[in-house]
Design an enzyme around this catalytic site. Structure first.
Site, PDB file in Angstrom:
ATOM      1  N   CYS A  94       1.224  -2.372 -11.185  1.00 20.02           N
ATOM      2  CA  CYS A  94       1.891  -3.235 -12.385  1.00 20.02           C
ATOM      3  C   CYS A  94       2.216  -2.446 -13.635  1.00 20.02           C
ATOM      4  O   CYS A  94       3.304  -2.244 -13.906  1.00 20.02           O
ATOM      5  CB  CYS A  94       1.275  -4.491 -12.339  1.00 20.02           C
ATOM      6  SG  CYS A  94       1.364  -5.552 -10.916  1.00 20.02           S
TER       7      CYS A  94
HETATM    8  N1  LIG Z   1      -0.413  -5.334  -5.848  1.00 14.11           N
HETATM    9  C1  LIG Z   1      -0.139  -6.301  -6.702  1.00 14.11           C
HETATM   10  O1  LIG Z   1      -1.366  -6.824  -7.432  1.00 14.11           O
HETATM   11  C2  LIG Z   1       1.119  -6.980  -7.300  1.00 14.11           C
HETATM   12  C3  LIG Z   1       1.115  -8.136  -8.109  1.00 14.11           C
HETATM   13  C4  LIG Z   1       2.269  -8.703  -8.669  1.00 14.11           C
HETATM   14  C5  LIG Z   1       3.496  -8.006  -8.052  1.00 14.11           C
HETATM   15  N2  LIG Z   1       3.473  -7.052  -7.175  1.00 14.11           N
HETATM   16  C6  LIG Z   1       4.816  -6.628  -6.772  1.00 14.11           C
HETATM   17  O2  LIG Z   1       5.161  -7.091  -5.487  1.00 14.11           O
HETATM   18  C7  LIG Z   1       5.702  -6.176  -4.769  1.00 14.11           C
HETATM   19  C8  LIG Z   1       4.936  -5.634  -3.456  1.00 14.11           C
HETATM   20  O3  LIG Z   1       3.788  -5.028  -4.030  1.00 14.11           O
HETATM   21  P1  LIG Z   1       2.465  -4.728  -3.049  1.00 14.11           P
HETATM   22  O4  LIG Z   1       1.351  -4.363  -3.734  1.00 14.11           O
HETATM   23  O5  LIG Z   1       2.157  -5.963  -1.950  1.00 14.11           O
HETATM   24  O6  LIG Z   1       3.236  -3.375  -2.199  1.00 14.11           O
HETATM   25  P2  LIG Z   1       2.404  -2.741  -0.915  1.00 14.11           P
HETATM   26  O7  LIG Z   1       2.853  -1.455  -0.813  1.00 14.11           O
HETATM   27  O8  LIG Z   1       0.991  -3.044  -0.865  1.00 14.11           O
HETATM   28  O9  LIG Z   1       3.359  -3.474   0.227  1.00 14.11           O
HETATM   29  C9  LIG Z   1       4.632  -3.396   0.491  1.00 14.11           C
HETATM   30  C10 LIG Z   1       4.911  -3.470   1.983  1.00 14.11           C
HETATM   31  O10 LIG Z   1       6.289  -3.337   2.093  1.00 14.11           O
HETATM   32  C11 LIG Z   1       6.717  -2.412   3.122  1.00 14.11           C
HETATM   33  N3  LIG Z   1       7.993  -2.424   3.159  1.00 14.11           N
HETATM   34  C12 LIG Z   1       8.728  -1.371   2.716  1.00 14.11           C
HETATM   35  N4  LIG Z   1      10.087  -1.560   2.812  1.00 14.11           N
HETATM   36  C13 LIG Z   1      10.283  -2.440   3.830  1.00 14.11           C
HETATM   37  C14 LIG Z   1      11.347  -2.925   4.610  1.00 14.11           C
HETATM   38  N5  LIG Z   1      12.504  -2.446   4.470  1.00 14.11           N
HETATM   39  N6  LIG Z   1      11.105  -3.994   5.455  1.00 14.11           N
HETATM   40  C15 LIG Z   1       9.748  -4.434   5.724  1.00 14.11           C
HETATM   41  N7  LIG Z   1       8.606  -4.115   5.166  1.00 14.11           N
HETATM   42  C16 LIG Z   1       9.104  -2.918   4.243  1.00 14.11           C
HETATM   43  C17 LIG Z   1       5.675  -1.431   3.084  1.00 14.11           C
HETATM   44  O11 LIG Z   1       5.616  -0.808   4.430  1.00 14.11           O
HETATM   45  C18 LIG Z   1       4.343  -2.001   2.763  1.00 14.11           C
HETATM   46  O12 LIG Z   1       3.632  -2.375   3.576  1.00 14.11           O
HETATM   47  C19 LIG Z   1       5.944  -5.118  -5.944  1.00 14.11           C
HETATM   48  O13 LIG Z   1       7.435  -5.108  -6.314  1.00 14.11           O
HETATM   49  C20 LIG Z   1       4.861  -4.934  -6.835  1.00 14.11           C
HETATM   50  O14 LIG Z   1       5.412  -4.636  -7.969  1.00 14.11           O
HETATM   51  C21 LIG Z   1       2.280  -6.637  -6.763  1.00 14.11           C
END
Ligand SMILES: NC(=O)c1ccc[n+]([C@@H]2O[C@H](COP(=O)([O-])OP(=O)(O)OC[C@H]3O[C@@H](n4cnc5c(N)ncnc54)[C@H](O)[C@@H]3O)[C@@H](O)[C@H]2O)c1
Length: 425
Positions: A267
């Protein structure tokens, strides 16, 4: 509806990562039939085997969801057919300082094939204002032949998940919701009302998108403030930590932030730059607060290394040839997430200067530094054989008394109460 019984309908959660998997598990527990789609075949294999890689979700919880027959992890989108609600939780990284929306684009295109009238699509990935209406809506419409608002519902709801936080969870943290029109807002809010304790509607996806960036920019800027203050207070011979403790007794108008070795995770190092990028692109102006905060926070690892150099120098030692033990690879306490971690940058800098760098972290499984840095278990010989021990991530699992007893010299970047004799950031 009673938790764990019946079915609200079919939910597809696109992306089974830190955001998507907890959402999927919660939805299963309240009665949705959930398909968890992820293009990472390895992750899907682990999910199918009931092995969780997200710390807030235990393998037991995952296994129970699989056993209920209402959770299907899937590496392709076929299983999404006939969905009622789809939530997109894919990554939104920066590429050379620019937003990379390719994951949102790819997942929107894939989802569009299975989108039918009456269904609801929600974007949760963090992104700049306008993404839902200007990028996701046209892709869904082009792929499905139906129109957002008129035929299907579309909205944005930012994720506020705080991995490792057992008080403010997916359920208890209020969720901001929005829709491209009134009916979309009602559908999006109706969905999240089944998932979380409280929803907070805003008037359009742009306000919801900005809400998330405001929250993270606020944190980023305040962390930068105390980081820069820590550097100056050290130079002035003043205990910044004591001043922060004292200021925190003010019951109004002050919010506590603490210094550290830099910011990491998915983030703070990324999200504010989505906003400054958009401001620059659209209005031609720099978002100075964001740029300044980036500058201060990005340079904290350099400052930590300067302090390492100074501490070794006091004992007539150089970084070159010294053994330095870093405690913590994760970017935050009690987390296994080492993405964008300042520890990695600090290790790289010390390696470049010829140090023998070792790292202990009981949570992080993957080693982003691979064979360049030795991963060690924290024990008395590792501590006493190091010329300097640097506390970077204050995981509760670290044996702080052992550290205090055996470290020859200790730089504590987190002000751990039990490390009273350490030099502090
Ligand atoms: N991790 C956090 O604490 C957090 C908190 C708030 C917001 N976010 C936001 O949420 C979003 C996701 O973050 P995250 O931490 O879960 O990421 P992450 O990398 O843990 O998970 C995302 C998943 O999406 C998959 N993916 C990518 N392209 C894809 C597609 N076309 N179809 C299906 N799956 C696909 C990836 O393989 C991965 O497993 C980001 O925008 C992030 O900024 C994250």
């Amino acid at each position: 509806m009673t938790e764990g019984r019946g079915s609200y309908g079919k939910l597809v959660v696109v992306g089974q990562g830190y955001v998507g998997l907890p959402l999927a598990m919660r939805a299963v527990s309240v009665g949705w039939d959930v398909v968890g789609v992820d293009i990472d075949a390895n992750r899907i294999k682990r999910l199918e085997a009931g092995v969780s890689y997200v710390e807030d979700i235990s393998s037991e919880e995952l296994s129970q969801a699989l056993a209920s027959g209402r959770y299907l992890p899937c590496a392709c989108y076929d299983a999404a057919a006939g969905f009622d609600v789809a939530v997109i939780t894919v990554p939104t990284p920066l590429r050379e300082g620019n937003p990379d929306l390719s994951y949102i684009e790819d997942s929107s295109r894939s989802l569009a094939e299975y989108l039918r009238a009456g269904a609801t699509v929600v974007l949760e990935s963090t992104t700049y204002p306008g993404t839902t209406q200007e990028l996701v809506a046209p892709l869904l419409e082009a792929g499905s032949g139906i129109t957002a608002g008129r035929d299907f519902h579309l909205g944005y709801s930012p994720e506020r998940i705080d991995p490792g936080n057992s008080i403010w969870t997916v359920v208890t943290t209020p969720k901001v919701v929005s829709g491209v029109d009134e009916r979309s807002l009602a559908a999006v809010q109706g969905f999240y009302d089944t998932i979380v304790d409280r929803t907070v509607p805003v008037s359009s996806p742009k306000e919801a998108e900005l809400t998330k960036l405001l929250e993270n920019t606020f944190r980023h800027v305040n962390v930068a403030l105390v980081n820069e203050l820590a550097i100056f207070a050290h130079g002035l011979g003043i205990d910044v930590w004591e001043a922060i403790d004292a200021a925190s007794t003010k019951p109004f108008g002050f919010m506590r932030f603490t210094p550290g070795p830099g910011v990491g995770g998915h983030c703070l190092p990324i999200d504010p730059s989505y906003l400054s990028w958009q401001v620059k692109r659209t209005l031609g102006q720099p978002f100075r607060f964001v740029e300044l905060a980036n500058d201060v926070n990005d340079h904290m690892p350099d400052y930590v290394v300067r302090r390492v150099i100074a501490l070794l120098n006091e004992r007539k030692k150089s970084v070159n040839g010294s053994r330095i033990l870093l405690l913590g690879l994760a970017y935050k306490k009690n987390s296994s997430d080492a993405r964008e971690s300042p520890s990695e940058r600090i290790a790289e800098l010390l390696l470049t200067m010829g140090a023998d760098v070792r790292v202990a972290d009981p949570h992080v499984v993957e080693n982003p530094l691979e064979d360049r840095v030795l991963r060690v278990d924290l024990d008395a010989p590792q501590l006493s054989d190091a010329d300097l021990v640097v506390m970077l991530t204050d995981h509760d699992a670290f044996p702080f008394d052992l550290v205090a007893e055996h470290a020859t010299e200790l730089l504590d970047c987190r002000r751990v109460p039990r490390l009273t004799s350490a030099k502090r950031l």
